[in-house]
Design a protein around this motif. Structure first.
Motif, PDB file in Angstrom:
ATOM      1  N   HIS A  35       0.879  -1.171   0.000  1.00  0.00           N
ATOM      2  CA  HIS A  35       0.000   0.000   0.000  1.00  0.00           C
ATOM      3  C   HIS A  35       0.910   1.213   0.000  1.00  0.00           C
ATOM      4  CE1 HIS A  35       1.003  -0.610   4.209  1.00  0.00           C
ATOM      5  NE2 HIS A  35       0.429   0.525   4.570  1.00  0.00           N
ATOM      6  N   ASP A  60       5.897   4.281   5.212  1.00  0.00           N
ATOM      7  CA  ASP A  60       6.806   3.308   5.818  1.00  0.00           C
ATOM      8  C   ASP A  60       6.953   2.037   4.969  1.00  0.00           C
ATOM      9  OD1 ASP A  60       4.098   3.052   6.484  1.00  0.00           O
ATOM     10  OD2 ASP A  60       4.498   1.832   8.239  1.00  0.00           O
ATOM     11  N   HIS A  61       6.373   2.043   3.776  1.00  0.00           N
ATOM     12  CA  HIS A  61       6.424   0.841   2.927  1.00  0.00           C
ATOM     13  C   HIS A  61       7.002   1.084   1.538  1.00  0.00           C
ATOM     14  CE1 HIS A  61       4.140  -1.606   5.833  1.00  0.00           C
ATOM     15  NE2 HIS A  61       3.687  -0.411   6.188  1.00  0.00           N
ATOM     16  N   ASP A 105       0.130  -4.243   5.667  1.00  0.00           N
ATOM     17  CA  ASP A 105      -0.486  -3.865   6.945  1.00  0.00           C
ATOM     18  C   ASP A 105      -1.871  -4.467   7.167  1.00  0.00           C
ATOM     19  OD1 ASP A 105       1.750  -2.565   7.629  1.00  0.00           O
ATOM     20  OD2 ASP A 105       0.930  -0.529   7.530  1.00  0.00           O
ATOM     21  N   HIS A 142       4.166  -5.194   9.922  1.00  0.00           N
ATOM     22  CA  HIS A 142       4.965  -4.792  11.087  1.00  0.00           C
ATOM     23  C   HIS A 142       4.997  -5.975  12.047  1.00  0.00           C
ATOM     24  CE1 HIS A 142       4.883  -0.439  10.082  1.00  0.00           C
ATOM     25  NE2 HIS A 142       3.737  -0.763   9.521  1.00  0.00           N
TER      26      HIS A 142
HETATM   27 ZN   LIG Z   1       2.770   0.332   7.924  1.00  0.00          ZN
END
Ligand SMILES: [Zn+2]
Length: 429
Positions: A78, A82-83, A197, A238
């Motif tokens: 997505h 953070d990805h 996620d 995560h």
């Molecule tokens: Zn994330």
């Protein structure tokens, strides 16, 4: 050690980086803030997510410890920062070696998300600085979206996409959940699920206070679809790698159950003609211990209370109290000023202190806010109110709240209050 790494350690309760080879040495799990999954084939590598900008170089190092093969595919689970933003060292290498650019697979809503982030980059930064206060986010984190690798293979609507590399087969599926652009990947031969996620090893991040709508019911459906794969490994977005069919099925089924629970119980109460406050409090009363105490549903990041708000918001507009006073409200400072005229600052302060002593932190916050919002001039009472609010927020952080997001919001506010205290002391000198 940098702040960000310390912050990550406190979030995960372990070192920020962990690198683990699994599934007959075909896969590598790189645990960073935003896990990275690497699949090795004869022709080259598939990266499932590439972490955040700051961790790009470290992720790159770990990938290169695992294999020196060129990268053929990058999959964005997505479009969250953070990805997808650890791309810089990978692009540098591709240019230096004269390799072809990899295919980048993402959902069409991820493309829209990047456009939205570019439009709202400063607002994004402002929210990140609160949500991620303990780890430090800088302008470059939001600027790096500008250079993000654009998807070349775009999944439309609910389409699936299958591809092969060196005789291995990969399925890509789209399901809404934490975001509307989520995709997950299944590596058929080695039975590995890469979830992004949709799975975070703790309570799902649904109803995040700064974020737009999320999709609990569709999320549970995604879990059901994943369960049908009978996978041996599950790499979450995560947290830790899940190994073994039992653990994989357990975490998927309990997460689906928890998501269905919050969704269906809120829907039931909407159909009973209830307003938000009543629904919220009833939902707190009926939250089952089996979810509350489950090791895979701890509120480390997401929180059941956030989830209630999210389901409500999916089906109901912003007028949620049923009280017409709230339709076009007066300024809260004006209301507080009027209340202070009735009761005096000292009485409100004394009441807030009493509630604090009794451990009723939330009630004390509501009372102290009347003093803070209603004060029109610098005074020692206002100084006392600021100090008490700092103490209240501190106690909530230490004793009541576990969610990374909630804690960061409380801490951001504490820091702001400390600045106010300094300024007020100057004024009072
Ligand atoms: Zn994330």
């Amino acid at each position: 050690m940098s702040n960000i790494i310390e912050g990550m350690e406190s979030f995960f309760g372990r070192g920020a980086f962990e690198s683990k080879v699994f599934a007959d040495e075909t896969c590598c799990f790189i645990g960073a803030f935003g896990n990275v999954g690497v699949v090795k084939t004869d022709e080259g590598l598939i990266l499932f997510d590439i972490a955040l900008r700051l961790f790009g170089p470290r992720v790159f190092q770990e990938v290169r410890k695992f294999s020196d093969k060129p990268i053929k595919y990058i999959v964005y689970s997505h479009g969250h920062f953070d990805h997808c933003l650890g791309y810089a060292p990978f692009i540098k290498e591709i240019k230096e070696k004269g390799w072809e650019m990899p295919q980048v697979i993402a959902h069409e809503n991820c493309v829209r998300r990047f456009e939205k982030y570019r439009m709202l980059s400063k607002h994004q930064l402002w929210t990140y600085q609160q949500q991620f206060a303990s780890v430090g986010v800088t302008m470059t984190d939001t600027e790096s979206i500008m250079g993000a690798l654009e998807p070349t293979i775009i999944i439309k609507g609910n389409e699936s996409y299958n591809f092969s590399l060196s005789g291995y087969n990969f399925e890509i599926h789209h399901d809404k959940g934490e975001t509307d652009d989520s995709i997950w990947m299944y590596f058929k031969e080695k039975k590995v699920l890469f979830t992004g996620d949709l799975m975070v090893s703790s309570y799902p991040n649904i109803g995040s206070p700064f974020r737009v709508q999320r999709y609990g019911k569709d999320w549970a459906i995604a879990m059901d679809k994943m369960m049908k794969k009978n996978a041996e490994f599950l790499l979450p977005g995560h947290g830790f790698l899940f190994k073994g069919k039992n653990d994989v099925q357990d975490v998927l089924s309990i997460t689906a159950e928890a998501l269905n629970f919050v969704h269906d119980e809120v829907v039931k109460r909407l159909n009973q003609g209830k307003w938000f406050e009543q629904i919220y409090n009833e939902m707190l009363d009926i939250y089952p211990d089996k979810f509350k105490n489950h090791e895979f549903l701890q509120p480390k990041y997401g929180d059941y209370r956030f989830a209630i708000t999210d389901v409500y918001r999916l089906y109901h507009g912003w007028y949620d109290s049923g009280n017409p006073t709230d339709l076009f409200p007066a300024k809260s400072s004006e209301v507080a000023k009027e209340l202070l005229k009735i009761g005096s600052i000292e009485k409100y302060l004394a009441k807030a202190k009493m509630l604090y002593e009794e451990g009723k932190f939330q009630l004390a916050l509501h009372v102290i806010d009347i003093v803070i919002k209603g004060s029109t001039t610098a005074s020692n009472s206002l100084l006392d109110a600021y100090n008490l609010k700092v103490k209240l927020l501190k106690r909530k952080v230490e004793e009541e709240e576990g969610s990374f997001i909630a804690v960061n919001i409380l801490k951001t506010s504490m820091n702001q209050l400390k600045t106010n205290i300094k300024e007020l002391k100057q004024e009072l000198k």
